[in-house]
Design a protein around this motif. Structure first.
Motif, PDB file in Angstrom:
ATOM      1  N   MET A 134      27.057  47.920  28.010  1.00  0.00           N
ATOM      2  CA  MET A 134      25.939  46.992  28.212  1.00  0.00           C
ATOM      3  C   MET A 134      25.079  47.424  29.450  1.00  0.00           C
ATOM      4  O   MET A 134      25.442  48.306  30.142  1.00  0.00           O
ATOM      5  CB  MET A 134      26.629  45.588  28.605  1.00  0.00           C
ATOM      6  CG  MET A 134      26.851  45.399  29.979  1.00  0.00           C
ATOM      7  SD  MET A 134      27.376  43.857  30.376  1.00  0.00           S
ATOM      8  CE  MET A 134      29.051  43.766  29.799  1.00  0.00           C
ATOM      9  N   LYS A 135      23.956  46.969  29.334  1.00  0.00           N
ATOM     10  CA  LYS A 135      22.899  47.207  30.457  1.00  0.00           C
ATOM     11  C   LYS A 135      23.557  47.171  31.632  1.00  0.00           C
ATOM     12  O   LYS A 135      23.854  45.912  31.996  1.00  0.00           O
ATOM     13  CB  LYS A 135      21.413  46.662  30.134  1.00  0.00           C
ATOM     14  CG  LYS A 135      20.744  46.657  28.909  1.00  0.00           C
ATOM     15  CD  LYS A 135      19.774  46.099  29.027  1.00  0.00           C
ATOM     16  CE  LYS A 135      18.884  45.929  27.569  1.00  0.00           C
ATOM     17  NZ  LYS A 135      17.951  44.912  27.558  1.00  0.00           N
ATOM     18  N   PRO A 136      23.396  48.159  32.597  1.00  0.00           N
ATOM     19  CA  PRO A 136      23.829  47.914  33.972  1.00  0.00           C
ATOM     20  C   PRO A 136      23.182  46.843  34.629  1.00  0.00           C
ATOM     21  O   PRO A 136      23.684  46.164  35.444  1.00  0.00           O
ATOM     22  CB  PRO A 136      23.485  49.316  34.526  1.00  0.00           C
ATOM     23  CG  PRO A 136      23.065  50.323  33.503  1.00  0.00           C
ATOM     24  CD  PRO A 136      22.774  49.553  32.127  1.00  0.00           C
ATOM     25  N   GLU A 137      22.109  46.548  34.254  1.00  0.00           N
ATOM     26  CA  GLU A 137      21.298  45.365  34.971  1.00  0.00           C
ATOM     27  C   GLU A 137      21.793  44.150  34.747  1.00  0.00           C
ATOM     28  O   GLU A 137      21.907  43.262  35.550  1.00  0.00           O
ATOM     29  CB  GLU A 137      19.712  45.609  34.513  1.00  0.00           C
ATOM     30  CG  GLU A 137      19.090  44.287  34.289  1.00  0.00           C
ATOM     31  CD  GLU A 137      17.729  44.588  33.592  1.00  0.00           C
ATOM     32  OE1 GLU A 137      17.213  45.440  33.362  1.00  0.00           O
ATOM     33  OE2 GLU A 137      17.196  43.727  32.832  1.00  0.00           O
ATOM     34  N   LEU A 138      22.289  44.155  33.537  1.00  0.00           N
ATOM     35  CA  LEU A 138      22.821  42.672  32.790  1.00  0.00           C
ATOM     36  C   LEU A 138      24.167  42.502  33.513  1.00  0.00           C
ATOM     37  O   LEU A 138      24.710  41.325  34.052  1.00  0.00           O
ATOM     38  CB  LEU A 138      23.037  42.783  31.566  1.00  0.00           C
ATOM     39  CG  LEU A 138      23.112  41.599  30.681  1.00  0.00           C
ATOM     40  CD1 LEU A 138      21.770  40.373  31.034  1.00  0.00           C
ATOM     41  CD2 LEU A 138      23.184  41.664  29.107  1.00  0.00           C
ATOM     42  N   ARG A 139      25.139  43.940  33.785  1.00  0.00           N
ATOM     43  CA  ARG A 139      26.394  43.606  34.467  1.00  0.00           C
ATOM     44  C   ARG A 139      26.064  43.055  35.886  1.00  0.00           C
ATOM     45  O   ARG A 139      26.696  42.634  36.473  1.00  0.00           O
ATOM     46  CB  ARG A 139      26.925  44.960  34.425  1.00  0.00           C
ATOM     47  CG  ARG A 139      28.265  45.024  34.923  1.00  0.00           C
ATOM     48  CD  ARG A 139      28.832  46.427  34.939  1.00  0.00           C
ATOM     49  NE  ARG A 139      28.737  46.948  33.886  1.00  0.00           N
ATOM     50  CZ  ARG A 139      29.823  46.918  32.708  1.00  0.00           C
ATOM     51  NH1 ARG A 139      30.640  46.410  32.991  1.00  0.00           N
ATOM     52  NH2 ARG A 139      29.478  47.782  31.523  1.00  0.00           N
ATOM     53  N   GLU A 140      24.924  43.869  36.378  1.00  0.00           N
ATOM     54  CA  GLU A 140      24.810  43.584  37.640  1.00  0.00           C
ATOM     55  C   GLU A 140      24.424  41.809  37.905  1.00  0.00           C
ATOM     56  O   GLU A 140      25.018  41.299  39.039  1.00  0.00           O
ATOM     57  CB  GLU A 140      23.423  44.346  38.267  1.00  0.00           C
ATOM     58  CG  GLU A 140      23.249  44.276  39.868  1.00  0.00           C
ATOM     59  CD  GLU A 140      22.089  45.265  40.077  1.00  0.00           C
ATOM     60  OE1 GLU A 140      21.368  44.873  41.038  1.00  0.00           O
ATOM     61  OE2 GLU A 140      21.983  46.406  39.235  1.00  0.00           O
ATOM     62  N   GLN A 141      23.563  41.325  37.163  1.00  0.00           N
ATOM     63  CA  GLN A 141      23.463  39.908  37.002  1.00  0.00           C
ATOM     64  C   GLN A 141      24.694  39.043  37.184  1.00  0.00           C
ATOM     65  O   GLN A 141      24.845  38.064  37.798  1.00  0.00           O
ATOM     66  CB  GLN A 141      22.344  39.502  36.043  1.00  0.00           C
ATOM     67  CG  GLN A 141      20.956  39.903  36.247  1.00  0.00           C
ATOM     68  CD  GLN A 141      20.326  39.607  35.138  1.00  0.00           C
ATOM     69  OE1 GLN A 141      20.444  38.458  34.334  1.00  0.00           O
ATOM     70  NE2 GLN A 141      19.256  40.367  34.557  1.00  0.00           N
TER      71      GLN A 141
END
Length: 97
Positions: free
Chosen positions: A1-8
């Motif tokens: 998954m997108k790193p940015e989504l995981r971060e959120q």
DNA sequence: CCCATGACTAGAC
DNA sequence: GGTCTAGCCATGG
């Protein structure tokens, strides 16, 4: 998954207070496009040694999700004051937000 | 590319 | 209340 989504997802998880719980769906809804399944995947892939409150995430029906750590999850929730009813459900007023 | 697999969910009985 | 089902969608084979 997108790193940015995981971060959120992980950022939101980190904000769940002790003694409260939230659901896969609620976390997903607070992100920009994650689904409950993605939230579950993000938890499953957490590295050992992290300090995030993964055990404060439960299902939409306020039960523990079906996974290997459910026993530990229940212990840790009880340890911080989250009680379960006789059917194994968390009281609705423990939900965060 | 197709297919199976999930720490899930909402809706229908 | 419980059980099923279709939808979900990234991931891996």
């Amino acid at each position: 998954m997108k790193p940015e989504l995981r971060e959120q997802i992980l950022t939101i998880l980190a904000e769940v207070p002790a003694g409260r719980v939230t659901t896969y769906g609620r976390i997903a809804a607070m992100t920009d496009g994650a689904t409950p399944r993605l939230v579950a995947r993000a938890l499953r892939e957490l590295p050992a040694g992290h300090d995030l409150p993964w055990f404060r995430v439960i299902t939409a029906s306020r039960r523990l999700a079906d996974h290997g750590g459910a026993d530990e999850q229940r212990r840790r929730l009880v340890a911080e004051g989250v009680l379960f009813d006789t059917r194994g459900r968390v009281a609705a007023d423990r939900l965060w937000p």
